[in-house]
Write an enzyme that holds these catalytic residues in place. Structure first.
Site, PDB file in Angstrom:
ATOM      1  N   HIS A 236       0.831  -1.207   0.000  1.00 30.89           N
ATOM      2  CA  HIS A 236       0.000   0.000   0.000  1.00 30.89           C
ATOM      3  C   HIS A 236       0.869   1.262   0.000  1.00 30.89           C
ATOM      4  CE1 HIS A 236      -3.563   2.393   1.606  1.00 30.89           C
ATOM      5  NE2 HIS A 236      -2.568   3.133   2.064  1.00 30.89           N
ATOM      6  N   GLU A 237       1.849   1.287   0.888  1.00 29.95           N
ATOM      7  CA  GLU A 237       2.670   2.505   1.015  1.00 29.95           C
ATOM      8  C   GLU A 237       3.545   2.710  -0.227  1.00 29.95           C
ATOM      9  OE1 GLU A 237       2.240   4.824   3.179  1.00 29.95           O
ATOM     10  OE2 GLU A 237       0.816   3.702   4.412  1.00 29.95           O
ATOM     11  N   HIS A 240       1.605   4.568  -2.654  1.00 31.45           N
ATOM     12  CA  HIS A 240       1.727   6.028  -2.433  1.00 31.45           C
ATOM     13  C   HIS A 240       3.064   6.551  -2.934  1.00 31.45           C
ATOM     14  CE1 HIS A 240      -1.923   6.501  -0.173  1.00 31.45           C
ATOM     15  NE2 HIS A 240      -1.519   5.824   0.881  1.00 31.45           N
ATOM     16  N   VAL A 258      -7.696   7.954 -10.845  1.00 35.41           N
ATOM     17  CA  VAL A 258      -7.531   6.714 -11.612  1.00 35.41           C
ATOM     18  C   VAL A 258      -8.916   6.316 -12.114  1.00 35.41           C
ATOM     19  CG1 VAL A 258      -7.023   4.251 -11.408  1.00 35.41           C
ATOM     20  CG2 VAL A 258      -5.502   5.915 -10.344  1.00 35.41           C
ATOM     21  N   THR A 261     -10.782   2.385 -11.029  1.00 33.14           N
ATOM     22  CA  THR A 261     -11.182   1.973  -9.676  1.00 33.14           C
ATOM     23  C   THR A 261     -12.582   2.519  -9.440  1.00 33.14           C
ATOM     24  OG1 THR A 261     -10.128   3.960  -8.800  1.00 33.14           O
ATOM     25  CG2 THR A 261      -8.852   1.921  -8.696  1.00 33.14           C
TER      26      THR A 261
HETATM   27 ZN   LIG Z   1      -2.450   5.062   2.490  1.00 27.55          ZN
END
Ligand SMILES: [Zn+2]
Length: 422
Positions: A236-237, A240, A258, A261
């Site tokens: 997840h990070e 980012h 995006v 999604t």
């Molecule tokens: Zn996050």
């Protein structure tokens, strides 16, 4: 309502509130704080987003599918339990390559409505094998600190030697990941500095992750973080780090920039049932919200996909902000090939009556260091730099089982040998 029922209701309400308020990721919160302290940043970030959108529209970014990102993991620990093992670190790298390579075991079935949006990213992660000075490295640094805990206001101090952490390696050539004991009183699992801040704050670039949300073994998932047991906080990070936003766009029905999604009103937690909120008020389809996307807040067991458009955004981000990764010296294939040569070493004869003959079936000289270790792990002889056709004289040692260790940089090969004189 009797007191017992009232107590149960209160407990349930507290649990629900905790989930609602749970902020597993500090990335967007930190960013919002920065903008509130310095409002002109909002326009700067918007302008940078326009540049990225133009690159995406023009498709003028490198679409290569063999991008290798060298990682350096900085373990900053106070207690020995926080000094997590190499195996826990390697388990995290495996998760990244499974998730970004779309080889994760829990990926959606081909019959699932969202399967058509899934893809492999073509981005691979390796622990660095060459440090910024050109020397061999395991890609792991270990720093003992006096700080027993990193409070929310101190998360980024871990990136600086002066504040009890350790300074980063060149962030244009390495992905720096600091693993530390983040304050348990916060729900935060990790945070990232997005790439549009790289030019302004290069020394802050990278990820900070709590050790309980790192890897799939050891301390992963412990201390009240069972939902973070499969290493997907880092997936997840890194999303980012490559400029992805949370799928709900960090505001009610926000925009994650995006297209493929599904619109989501807010973060999802734990593992909802598909379809979740079909045709929601933000305009999702009958398939509902994409709670299994790595950029939501679902449990690690529940997450399983990046979308094709998220991958395009990451690739465009690499072109715009992180293109030096493509020529990074942090992961050298030459060094790997050199270390692979260790596997060609052989010992003859074995058993021996006093002298072992070390040779390699590949005609090369990699200047490996050779030591003889007894069955208790004690080094009993060092032969220094051995090359092909080296005689290892053990005439002065008693009969028994020994181990010959051939060491080159961070790599080694161990051969069991027997001394047996008649
Ligand atoms: Zn996050």
């Amino acid at each position: 309502m009797n007191k017992r029922i009232l107590l149960i209701c209160l407990l349930l309400a507290t649990t629900i509130l905790r989930l609602d308020a749970q902020e597993k990721c500090y990335t967007a919160i930190r960013r919002a704080k920065k903008v509130s302290e310095k409002p002109e940043l909002k326009m700067i970030f918007e302008q940078k987003e326009q540049v990225l959108q133009q690159i995406l529209a023009d498709k003028s970014y490198a679409k290569r599918s063999n991008i290798i990102v060298p990682i350096v993991v900085h373990i900053v620990y106070n207690l020995d339990t926080e000094n997590i093992s190499d195996e826990q670190i390697h388990s995290q790298i495996q998760v990244l390559n499974d998730d970004f390579g779309f080889t994760n075991k829990n990926k959606l079935d081909v019959s699932h409505a969202f399967y058509k949006y899934c893809a492999a990213s073509g981005i691979e992660f390796k622990l660095a094998n060459t440090d910024p000075t050109g020397n061999p490295t395991t890609g792991i640094t270990r720093t003992k600190t006096d700080k027993d805990i990193w409070k929310k206001t101190e998360f980024e101090d871990v990136k600086f030697t002066d504040y009890g952490g350790i300074n980063s390696w060149d962030p244009t050539s390495y992905l720096n990941i600091w693993v530390a004991n983040l304050d348990d009183s916060s729900d935060v699992l990790g945070l990232t500095i997005p790439p549009d801040e790289l030019s302004s704050y290069p020394e802050y670039d990278g990820l900070v992750i709590r050790h309980e949300a790192f890897g799939t073994m050891g301390t992963a998932g412990t201390n009240g973080f069972p939902f973070a047991n499969l290493g997907r906080t880092v997936t997840h990070e890194i999303g980012h780090w490559f400029n992805l936003h949370h799928i709900w766009g960090d505001t009610l029905c926000g925009n994650d920039m995006v297209a493929d999604t599904e619109p989501a009103d807010s973060a999802n937690h734990e593992c909802p049932t598909f379809p979740l909120h079909p045709k929601n008020s933000c305009g999702s389809s009958e398939n509902g919200e994409m709670f299994m996307n790595y950029m939501d807040y679902s449990s690690d067991t529940c997450m399983n996909m990046f979308t094709i458009d998220q991958i395009e955004r990451m690739k465009a981000t690499i072109s715009l902000y992180r293109s030096k990764l493509l020529t990074s010296k942090g992961y050298s294939m030459a060094r790997i090939e050199e270390n692979d040569l260790l596997h060609y070493y052989e010992i003859h004869p074995n058993p021996s009556n006093g002298t072992f003959h070390l040779r390699t079936t590949k005609d090369t000289d990699i200047q490996a260091v050779v030591t003889l270790v007894d069955i208790l792990g004690n080094t009993v002889k060092t032969f220094g730099k051995a090359t092909n056709n080296t005689l290892l004289n053990c005439d002065d040692l008693p009969n028994g089982i020994y181990f010959i260790q051939i060491q080159k940089d961070a790599f080694s090969k161990t051969l069991k040998v027997i001394l047996n004189r008649e």
